[in-house]
Scaffold this motif. Structure first.
Motif, PDB file in Angstrom:
ATOM      1  N   ARG A 116      63.734  45.615  24.822  1.00 49.70           N
ATOM      2  CA  ARG A 116      62.927  46.266  23.839  1.00 49.70           C
ATOM      3  C   ARG A 116      64.099  46.538  22.969  1.00 49.70           C
ATOM      4  O   ARG A 116      64.995  46.170  21.813  1.00 49.70           O
ATOM      5  CB  ARG A 116      62.378  47.528  23.681  1.00 49.70           C
ATOM      6  N   ALA A 117      65.456  46.030  23.651  1.00 52.26           N
ATOM      7  CA  ALA A 117      67.246  46.234  23.368  1.00 52.26           C
ATOM      8  C   ALA A 117      67.274  44.635  22.542  1.00 52.26           C
ATOM      9  O   ALA A 117      68.319  44.638  21.226  1.00 52.26           O
ATOM     10  CB  ALA A 117      68.174  46.547  24.230  1.00 52.26           C
ATOM     11  N   GLU A 118      67.296  43.876  23.034  1.00 48.54           N
ATOM     12  CA  GLU A 118      67.284  42.609  22.799  1.00 48.54           C
ATOM     13  C   GLU A 118      66.155  42.031  21.637  1.00 48.54           C
ATOM     14  O   GLU A 118      67.072  41.465  20.605  1.00 48.54           O
ATOM     15  CB  GLU A 118      66.933  41.384  23.812  1.00 48.54           C
ATOM     16  N   ASN A 119      64.973  42.766  21.522  1.00 50.05           N
ATOM     17  CA  ASN A 119      64.086  41.983  20.604  1.00 50.05           C
ATOM     18  C   ASN A 119      65.108  42.750  19.035  1.00 50.05           C
ATOM     19  O   ASN A 119      64.818  42.336  17.856  1.00 50.05           O
ATOM     20  CB  ASN A 119      62.568  42.733  20.877  1.00 50.05           C
ATOM     21  N   LEU A 120      64.915  44.356  19.523  1.00 48.46           N
ATOM     22  CA  LEU A 120      66.127  44.513  18.332  1.00 48.46           C
ATOM     23  C   LEU A 120      67.199  43.603  17.558  1.00 48.46           C
ATOM     24  O   LEU A 120      67.275  43.640  16.357  1.00 48.46           O
ATOM     25  CB  LEU A 120      66.416  46.383  18.370  1.00 48.46           C
TER      26      LEU A 120
ATOM     27  N   ASP B 169      67.837  40.883  17.932  1.00 46.65           N
ATOM     28  CA  ASP B 169      67.255  39.894  16.877  1.00 46.65           C
ATOM     29  C   ASP B 169      66.678  40.400  15.653  1.00 46.65           C
ATOM     30  O   ASP B 169      66.728  39.386  14.789  1.00 46.65           O
ATOM     31  CB  ASP B 169      66.165  38.776  18.304  1.00 46.65           C
ATOM     32  N   GLN B 170      65.995  40.877  15.949  1.00 45.58           N
ATOM     33  CA  GLN B 170      65.150  41.476  14.469  1.00 45.58           C
ATOM     34  C   GLN B 170      66.687  42.151  13.476  1.00 45.58           C
ATOM     35  O   GLN B 170      66.706  41.282  12.127  1.00 45.58           O
ATOM     36  CB  GLN B 170      63.657  43.059  14.761  1.00 45.58           C
ATOM     37  N   ILE B 171      67.195  42.225  14.223  1.00 39.83           N
ATOM     38  CA  ILE B 171      68.571  43.388  12.950  1.00 39.83           C
ATOM     39  C   ILE B 171      69.718  41.525  12.595  1.00 39.83           C
ATOM     40  O   ILE B 171      69.720  41.636  11.336  1.00 39.83           O
ATOM     41  CB  ILE B 171      70.191  43.572  13.881  1.00 39.83           C
ATOM     42  N   GLN B 172      68.898  40.663  13.797  1.00 38.10           N
ATOM     43  CA  GLN B 172      69.995  39.204  12.980  1.00 38.10           C
ATOM     44  C   GLN B 172      69.482  38.998  11.976  1.00 38.10           C
ATOM     45  O   GLN B 172      70.170  37.792  10.794  1.00 38.10           O
ATOM     46  CB  GLN B 172      70.337  38.840  14.292  1.00 38.10           C
ATOM     47  N   GLU B 173      68.179  38.942  12.665  1.00 35.59           N
ATOM     48  CA  GLU B 173      67.659  37.926  11.550  1.00 35.59           C
ATOM     49  C   GLU B 173      67.273  38.943  10.109  1.00 35.59           C
ATOM     50  O   GLU B 173      67.483  37.186   9.154  1.00 35.59           O
ATOM     51  CB  GLU B 173      65.952  37.319  11.353  1.00 35.59           C
TER      52      GLU B 173
END
Length: 447
Positions: A341-345, A347-351
């Motif tokens: 979940r942390a990695e997904n979060l 990635d969303q922030i970078q996007e």
């Protein structure tokens, strides 16, 4: 017989009595009279008299520092010119109703105080008396010698006992002998009965627990001002026994040290008297005593080492409990957090950041290009206009000197340059504007 006070009962000092006590006989006659059967007859007079005596009774207890009193003691204390207040019984009943006073028997019956050994006839009647007191309340006027307790004063003095223990050397361990605690509180509790009442109050507040072990009472205190005491366990009893052993061994070592010193002095005296054999016997006795002292020292060190390990284990247990509580709290706070979940979060922030950068660049490009396309023609027109205006207003000026100044200029060169500037200025004044169509120079710049 009533024996409530720590000081002998007697009339109150004049400074502790209101001004009208000696000056207003009419007022005092009213205050010394009995209360009416019902307050409804004249509530104003009833309340005035009650307020006077309630304040006086409570102030007397606080001034004397006595947690216990009785009707007889108060009557003697407030005697005036051979008369005693006739309404004091009603006043005490009112104070019982308000909770400012409490019957000593009711107080002791409300606490599990089976460790108390003095015979007051309370515990035999405890079930029946406590039940009747709970059902009937304090509607009955107390007997003349029935002992009453100042509730607030008892609580305050119990707090003093607790703080006195916490600030003493006895607080190194929560378990202490009752006799040692009694000696510590001698200045605060002049009599044994008051001392036991204060312990009962602390026991009622769950700040101490008391156990009788082999005919000796031991007290365990709670750790911290607002903590509750835990029940006495085998570890507490074992530590107490070790502490008693340590104390006995220390006393024995001290006694033997004095004995060894005496043997040494006896040997010295025998030598001076020429009694060599007696001196030798004294020295042998001194050596034996010193060997016993060494043996006791080793045993004392062993006992102290065990106590140190127990104290360290208790500290370790506290740390362990703190770690355990911290792990539990950390688990609760991290229960919804995973690496995925942390990695997904992230990635969303970078996007979102990349999208924001693209939007900002687009907006910036549109603003600059639009401005260039929209204003280019107008800027060219404005530039032509400026060129035309500058050609109309231009004047002939001497050319800018092309020479390069050296780092050091001589006086002759400066005078020559000044003369040239003066001649140029004269020519400029004689010139008139020319009508030639050739381009003019403006400020020495070819436009």
């Amino acid at each position: 017989m009533c024996s409530p006070g720590e000081a002998p009962p007697g009339p109150a000092p004049a400074g502790d009595l209101p001004p009208e006590w000696e000056t207003d006989d009419e007022r005092m006659a009213f205050l010394f009279s009995a209360f009416k059967q019902s307050r409804e007859v004249n509530s104003t007079e009833w309340d005035s008299k009650m307020a006077f005596w309630v304040g006086l009774v409570l102030a007397r207890g606080r001034r004397r520092g006595a947690v216990r009193t009785c009707l007889r003691e108060l009557q003697n204390g407030f005697e005036r010119r051979g008369s005693v207040p006739l309404g004091l019984g009603t006043v005490l009943r009112e104070l019982l109703r308000r909770g400012k006073l409490q019957r000593e028997s009711d107080f002791m019956a409300s606490v599990d105080s089976s460790w108390i050994s003095w015979g007051v006839g309370v515990f035999i009647l405890k079930p029946l008396k406590w039940t009747l007191s709970s059902m009937l309340g304090d509607s009955k006027i107390p007997e003349e010698e029935e002992v009453l307790i100042y509730v607030e004063l008892l609580q305050e003095k119990a707090e003093e006992v607790y703080r006195l223990y916490q600030n003493s050397a006895l607080s190194s361990h929560p378990v202490v002998a009752l006799s040692e605690l009694r000696s510590l509180c001698a200045g605060l509790c002049p009599d044994e009965r008051t001392f036991y009442l204060l312990l009962l109050q602390l026991q009622k507040e769950k700040r101490v627990t008391i156990l009788e072990q082999n005919g000796e009472k031991i007290v365990k205190f709670a750790r911290g001002l607002h903590a509750k005491v835990s029940p006495m366990n085998d570890v507490d009893i074992g530590v107490y026994q070790l502490m008693q052993s340590e104390q006995l061994l220390s006393q024995k070592v001290e006694s033997l040290s004095q004995e060894a010193e005496k043997c040494k002095e006896d040997a010295r005296s025998a030598c001076r008297a020429g009694k060599k054999q007696l001196a030798l016997r004294c020295l042998k006795s001194k050596r034996r005593t010193e060997r016993r002292i060494e043996e006791l020292h080793s045993k004392l060190d062993a006992v102290q080492g065990i106590l140190d390990r127990i104290y360290a284990s208790q500290t370790d247990q506290m740390v362990f409990n703190a770690y355990q509580a911290g792990v539990g709290a950390l688990k609760l706070s991290m229960k919804d957090v995973t690496v995925e979940r942390a990695e997904n979060l992230v990635d969303q922030i970078q996007e979102l950041c990349d999208t924001q950068d693209e939007v900002a660049q687009t907006l910036a490009g549109v603003g600059i290009n639009g401005l260039a396309e929209m204003d280019s023609e107008e800027l060219e027109k404005e530039l032509d206009s400026l060129l035309q205006d500058s050609s109309k207003d231009s004047v002939d000026l001497p050319p800018v000197p092309q020479m390069v100044l050296s780092a050091r200029v001589s006086d002759a060169e400066l005078e020559a340059e000044l003369e040239q500037l003066s001649v140029s200025a004269g020519d400029l004044a004689q010139k008139t504007p020319s009508a030639s169509s050739e381009p003019k120079t403006a400020l020495g710049l070819n436009l």
